[in-house]
Scaffold this motif. Sequence first.
Motif, PDB file in Angstrom:
ATOM      1  N   ALA A 175     -56.222 -13.182  81.725  1.00  0.00           N
ATOM      2  CA  ALA A 175     -57.419 -12.169  82.038  1.00  0.00           C
ATOM      3  C   ALA A 175     -58.903 -12.302  81.521  1.00  0.00           C
ATOM      4  CB  ALA A 175     -56.843 -10.774  82.112  1.00  0.00           C
ATOM      5  N   CYS A 176     -58.527 -12.767  80.241  1.00  0.00           N
ATOM      6  CA  CYS A 176     -59.988 -13.353  79.721  1.00  0.00           C
ATOM      7  C   CYS A 176     -60.772 -14.429  80.515  1.00  0.00           C
ATOM      8  CB  CYS A 176     -59.680 -13.111  78.120  1.00  0.00           C
ATOM      9  SG  CYS A 176     -59.275 -11.849  77.293  1.00  0.00           S
ATOM     10  N   ARG A 177     -59.952 -15.387  80.559  1.00  0.00           N
ATOM     11  CA  ARG A 177     -60.506 -16.828  80.901  1.00  0.00           C
ATOM     12  C   ARG A 177     -60.797 -16.616  82.623  1.00  0.00           C
ATOM     13  NH1 ARG A 177     -55.763 -19.281  77.683  1.00  0.00           N
ATOM     14  NH2 ARG A 177     -56.811 -19.778  75.744  1.00  0.00           N
ATOM     15  N   GLU A 180     -66.313 -14.094  83.935  1.00  0.00           N
ATOM     16  CA  GLU A 180     -67.578 -15.104  84.464  1.00  0.00           C
ATOM     17  C   GLU A 180     -67.688 -16.056  83.162  1.00  0.00           C
ATOM     18  OE1 GLU A 180     -67.483 -11.877  84.430  1.00  0.00           O
ATOM     19  OE2 GLU A 180     -68.203 -11.186  86.338  1.00  0.00           O
ATOM     20  N   ARG A 181     -68.065 -17.372  83.634  1.00  0.00           N
ATOM     21  CA  ARG A 181     -68.032 -18.153  82.633  1.00  0.00           C
ATOM     22  C   ARG A 181     -69.299 -18.089  81.963  1.00  0.00           C
ATOM     23  NH1 ARG A 181     -65.271 -22.817  83.760  1.00  0.00           N
ATOM     24  NH2 ARG A 181     -66.146 -23.584  81.452  1.00  0.00           N
ATOM     25  N   THR A 182     -70.163 -17.217  82.188  1.00  0.00           N
ATOM     26  CA  THR A 182     -71.449 -17.038  81.330  1.00  0.00           C
ATOM     27  C   THR A 182     -71.234 -16.044  80.208  1.00  0.00           C
ATOM     28  OG1 THR A 182     -71.989 -15.308  83.214  1.00  0.00           O
ATOM     29  CG2 THR A 182     -73.058 -17.387  83.458  1.00  0.00           C
ATOM     30  N   ILE A 183     -70.093 -15.431  80.069  1.00  0.00           N
ATOM     31  CA  ILE A 183     -69.561 -14.440  78.915  1.00  0.00           C
ATOM     32  C   ILE A 183     -68.801 -15.264  78.028  1.00  0.00           C
ATOM     33  CG2 ILE A 183     -68.747 -12.126  78.464  1.00  0.00           C
ATOM     34  CD1 ILE A 183     -69.239 -11.460  81.416  1.00  0.00           C
ATOM     35  N   HIS A 184     -69.023 -14.846  76.708  1.00  0.00           N
ATOM     36  CA  HIS A 184     -68.502 -15.760  75.777  1.00  0.00           C
ATOM     37  C   HIS A 184     -66.813 -15.084  75.562  1.00  0.00           C
ATOM     38  CE1 HIS A 184     -72.285 -17.219  73.703  1.00  0.00           C
ATOM     39  NE2 HIS A 184     -72.173 -17.864  74.762  1.00  0.00           N
ATOM     40  N   PHE A 185     -65.995 -16.007  75.116  1.00  0.00           N
ATOM     41  CA  PHE A 185     -64.617 -15.568  75.168  1.00  0.00           C
ATOM     42  C   PHE A 185     -64.483 -14.091  74.161  1.00  0.00           C
ATOM     43  CE2 PHE A 185     -60.670 -15.486  72.880  1.00  0.00           C
ATOM     44  CZ  PHE A 185     -59.753 -15.424  74.003  1.00  0.00           C
TER      45      PHE A 185
END
Length: 226
Positions: A175-177, A180-185
């Motif tokens: 769910a974390c991955r 959006e790719r613009t948000i850091h993990f």
Amino acid sequence: MLQRIFSRAILRPVLSCNLPATGMSQYGPQYVDPVFKKETITALEETGEISQIANVPVKAARHNDTCSVFHSDLVSQFINYVMKNGDKQLARQLVEKGFENMKRLQLERYHLAETDEEKQSIELNPKVLLSRAVENCRPVLQLTPIKRGGVRYQVPVPITEKRSFFLAMKWLLEACREKERTIHFPEKMAWEVLDAAANQGKVIKRKQELHRQCEANRAFAHYRWS
């Protein structure tokens, strides 16, 4: 010629013998596993079993065994699932930053709360939040394909405790991955863990959907024993 055949007949049973494939250990069967956690020692003292292992030889503790109150087996396992390509230092840093974001969000909610009851209901410890989130995401049943009469049925079966913990943390990371790719993990991890700790979010819906599928296929449950 006869000498060659005779030598082969002698060597054949030696070459075909099968040695037992048992693992070698420097500790004998009389050695017991080390007890290094204070909770375990307290439980043994209460039951009186600690006197039985007082004079028994003990194996050496592993390098990652610790009695620190700040150590958590669940957090260590979660870091291992976050890790990619063996870079554990990076995985640990990402999880620690995620804990910082969780603590910051919870402190903001704490200071915005108006009553004391609301403040007491807000958990500020990130490790407790992660443990609560994983416990809420753990499934009880799972579907396993079983073939009967040329047809493959999805049969609901109980899930083991180890498997349920694995699926809960796996779903949290997926769910974390998926965000959006613009948000850091670390930020995505903080949001998902807080939602799961509050019994909300994608992972909770995924667990409930799995339980609904198991409920819909309960008519095939008897195929598990047939």
